[in-house]
Design a protein around this motif. Structure first.
Motif, PDB file in Angstrom:
ATOM      1  N   SER A   1       0.795  -1.216   0.000  1.00 24.34           N
ATOM      2  CA  SER A   1       0.000   0.000   0.000  1.00 24.34           C
ATOM      3  C   SER A   1       0.833   1.273   0.000  1.00 24.34           C
ATOM      4  O   SER A   1       0.343   2.329   0.322  1.00 24.34           O
ATOM      5  CB  SER A   1      -0.954   0.000   1.208  1.00 24.34           C
ATOM      6  N   VAL A   2       2.157   1.173  -0.332  1.00 26.10           N
ATOM      7  CA  VAL A   2       2.903   2.429  -0.529  1.00 26.10           C
ATOM      8  C   VAL A   2       2.226   3.157  -1.673  1.00 26.10           C
ATOM      9  O   VAL A   2       2.080   2.625  -2.751  1.00 26.10           O
ATOM     10  CB  VAL A   2       4.377   2.154  -0.879  1.00 26.10           C
ATOM     11  N   PRO A   3       1.792   4.353  -1.424  1.00 22.46           N
ATOM     12  CA  PRO A   3       0.924   5.002  -2.407  1.00 22.46           C
ATOM     13  C   PRO A   3       1.580   5.122  -3.766  1.00 22.46           C
ATOM     14  O   PRO A   3       2.754   5.431  -3.878  1.00 22.46           O
ATOM     15  CB  PRO A   3       0.667   6.386  -1.809  1.00 22.46           C
ATOM     16  N   GLU A   4       0.799   4.884  -4.777  1.00 21.25           N
ATOM     17  CA  GLU A   4       1.289   4.986  -6.140  1.00 21.25           C
ATOM     18  C   GLU A   4       1.804   6.384  -6.418  1.00 21.25           C
ATOM     19  O   GLU A   4       2.787   6.589  -7.104  1.00 21.25           O
ATOM     20  CB  GLU A   4       0.157   4.652  -7.123  1.00 21.25           C
ATOM     21  N   SER A   5       1.116   7.366  -5.855  1.00 19.17           N
ATOM     22  CA  SER A   5       1.497   8.749  -6.114  1.00 19.17           C
ATOM     23  C   SER A   5       2.896   9.030  -5.578  1.00 19.17           C
ATOM     24  O   SER A   5       3.699   9.744  -6.178  1.00 19.17           O
ATOM     25  CB  SER A   5       0.494   9.703  -5.465  1.00 19.17           C
TER      26      SER A   5
ATOM     27  N   ALA B   1       6.015  10.210  -7.754  1.00 20.60           N
ATOM     28  CA  ALA B   1       6.726  11.445  -7.420  1.00 20.60           C
ATOM     29  C   ALA B   1       8.215  11.186  -7.300  1.00 20.60           C
ATOM     30  O   ALA B   1       9.052  11.958  -7.754  1.00 20.60           O
ATOM     31  CB  ALA B   1       6.178  12.017  -6.122  1.00 20.60           C
ATOM     32  N   ARG B   2       8.541  10.033  -6.694  1.00 11.89           N
ATOM     33  CA  ARG B   2       9.941   9.671  -6.529  1.00 11.89           C
ATOM     34  C   ARG B   2      10.613   9.473  -7.871  1.00 11.89           C
ATOM     35  O   ARG B   2      11.721   9.926  -8.117  1.00 11.89           O
ATOM     36  CB  ARG B   2      10.030   8.386  -5.720  1.00 11.89           C
ATOM     37  N   GLU B   3       9.907   8.759  -8.762  1.00 12.54           N
ATOM     38  CA  GLU B   3      10.491   8.504 -10.081  1.00 12.54           C
ATOM     39  C   GLU B   3      10.724   9.807 -10.820  1.00 12.54           C
ATOM     40  O   GLU B   3      11.742   9.982 -11.475  1.00 12.54           O
ATOM     41  CB  GLU B   3       9.570   7.619 -10.904  1.00 12.54           C
ATOM     42  N   GLU B   4       9.758  10.699 -10.683  1.00 12.59           N
ATOM     43  CA  GLU B   4       9.915  11.977 -11.377  1.00 12.59           C
ATOM     44  C   GLU B   4      11.112  12.742 -10.868  1.00 12.59           C
ATOM     45  O   GLU B   4      11.883  13.292 -11.647  1.00 12.59           O
ATOM     46  CB  GLU B   4       8.666  12.837 -11.159  1.00 12.59           C
TER      47      GLU B   4
END
Lengths: 204, 162
Positions: free
Chosen positions: A97-101, A105-108
């Motif tokens: 459940s680590v939020p997709e958002s 954001a991290r990848e970005e």
């Protein structure tokens, strides 16, 4: 003796023994630069590219193969922040459940970071690669050093964790003590200081 | 690459340990030897000779008599270190290096030399002490990494692991 051609089209190992020692001395370095989003990191990269350019870059005139510049960025894991009281069971639950958002954001931010970094390295005749790791930054960096057998690790003196009276960040400090290879700690020039209040400001 | 007048300055700190020797050799091998005669840095090799008084430490009644001997001994060590450094430079065909000896505590001397020459880079070896030894004996490389006004490179001699 088999000869092989490496990525930039230069014979590397195909030399006689008399030449190998000379070539060994001229061997270009494999350098790893640890990056986070801090200004210090980027300055460290720029400093490294400028001063270490001679030791890393390929020299086409003398057929000298270049070394390698590795940019490594470590994502600190967030699990402990989200679920502080979790045992193994709830930790497993937490991964799902680590939020997709957050992930996005991290990848970005990582993409932005590497785009900027590669911009700095462009046109310098250096083979550059990027590496993304996850975990505790200081340990992951030291592990990466061991696994990739780099000749030199470059870190900024301070990163994101701004403890104002500390002149050397915890990751840099840890790596200075524990990394298995030589380490270069890049100090930013005196006039730049992002910390607002400084009591006895010993310039870095 | 800067040729001619303004070359960046590199200071290498040396004591009599083999880690120092290794650090100097490593640095010369990677940063100087391949580029002869156009070295990318101006090189200063600095040895900090400990003060005889501080070397003897807590004085007993006979301390005053021992001091001259300790001092001579330290001077010999300093001379040996510089000789060795010169020898290493010669064997790598690195010329133009400057050699300096100062008396006092290595940590502050190295930081002062960096300021004096406006060095871009300070290179030190590392004894690789663990946490306890560091707390007791202190670490010059650690101090320099924290306090020098320039970038610091710590060169470690790889340990042979079983």
């Amino acid at each position: 003796m088999e000869t092989y051609v490496d990525a930039i089209g230069v014979d590397t190992e195909a030399t006689t023994t008399t030449e190998t020692t000379a070539k060994q001395n001229k061997k270009k370095l494999k350098v790893m630069v640890a990056m986070d989003e801090s200004k210090n990191s980027f300055y460290a990269l720029e400093w490294a590219v400028e001063h270490l350019r001679d030791v890393i870059s390929a020299e086409p005139e003398t057929d000298q193969a270049g070394g390698l510049l590795t940019l490594v960025h470590v994502h600190p894991t967030y699990l402990q922040y989200i679920y502080p009281s979790g045992g193994t069971a709830s930790a497993m639950y937490a991964i799902d459940s680590v939020p997709e958002s957050m992930k996005k954001a991290r990848e970005e931010s990582t993409t932005k970071l590497f785009t900027r970094s590669l911009e700095i390295c462009r046109g310098k005749l250096m083979k550059t690669e990027t590496m993304i790791l996850e975990g505790d930054p200081k340990e992951m960096i030291c592990q990466a050093v061991e696994q990739t057998h780099v000749d030199l690790l470059v870190v900024g003196s301070r990163g994101l964790g701004m403890i104002k009276r500390a002149f050397l960040g915890s990751v840099s400090d840890y790596c200075a003590q524990h990394a298995k290879c030589p380490i270069l700690i890049v100090r930013p020039p005196r006039e730049t200081s992002t910390s607002s209040s400084t009591k006895e400001h010993k310039s870095k | 690459m800067a040729t001619g007048e303004e070359k960046p300055v590199m200071v290498v700190g040396m004591d009599e340990s083999e880690q120092s020797t290794y650090a100097l050799e490593w640095t010369l091998d990677r940063f100087f030897a391949p580029y002869a005669p156009n070295f990318p840095f101006k090189l200063f090799i600095v040895h900090a000779k400990p003060n005889a008084v501080s070397a003897v430490g807590l004085a007993g009644p006979g301390a005053a008599e021992v001091l001259p001997y300790v001092d001579t001994d330290l001077k010999h060590i300093a001379a040996r270190v510089i000789e060795m450094a010169k020898g290493i430079c010669q064997s790598k065909s690195v010329d133009g290096a400057m050699f300096e000896v100062f008396e006092g505590d290595a940590r502050s001397i190295l930081c002062d030399v960096v300021d004096k020459h406006h060095a871009s880079l300070l290179v030190v070896g590392s004894h690789g002490y663990g946490a306890i030894k560091r707390a007791v004996l202190g670490s010059v490389s650690d101090y320099c990494a924290h306090h020098a006004h320039c970038s610091v490179m710590i060169v470690k001699k790889p340990k042979i692991k079983h």
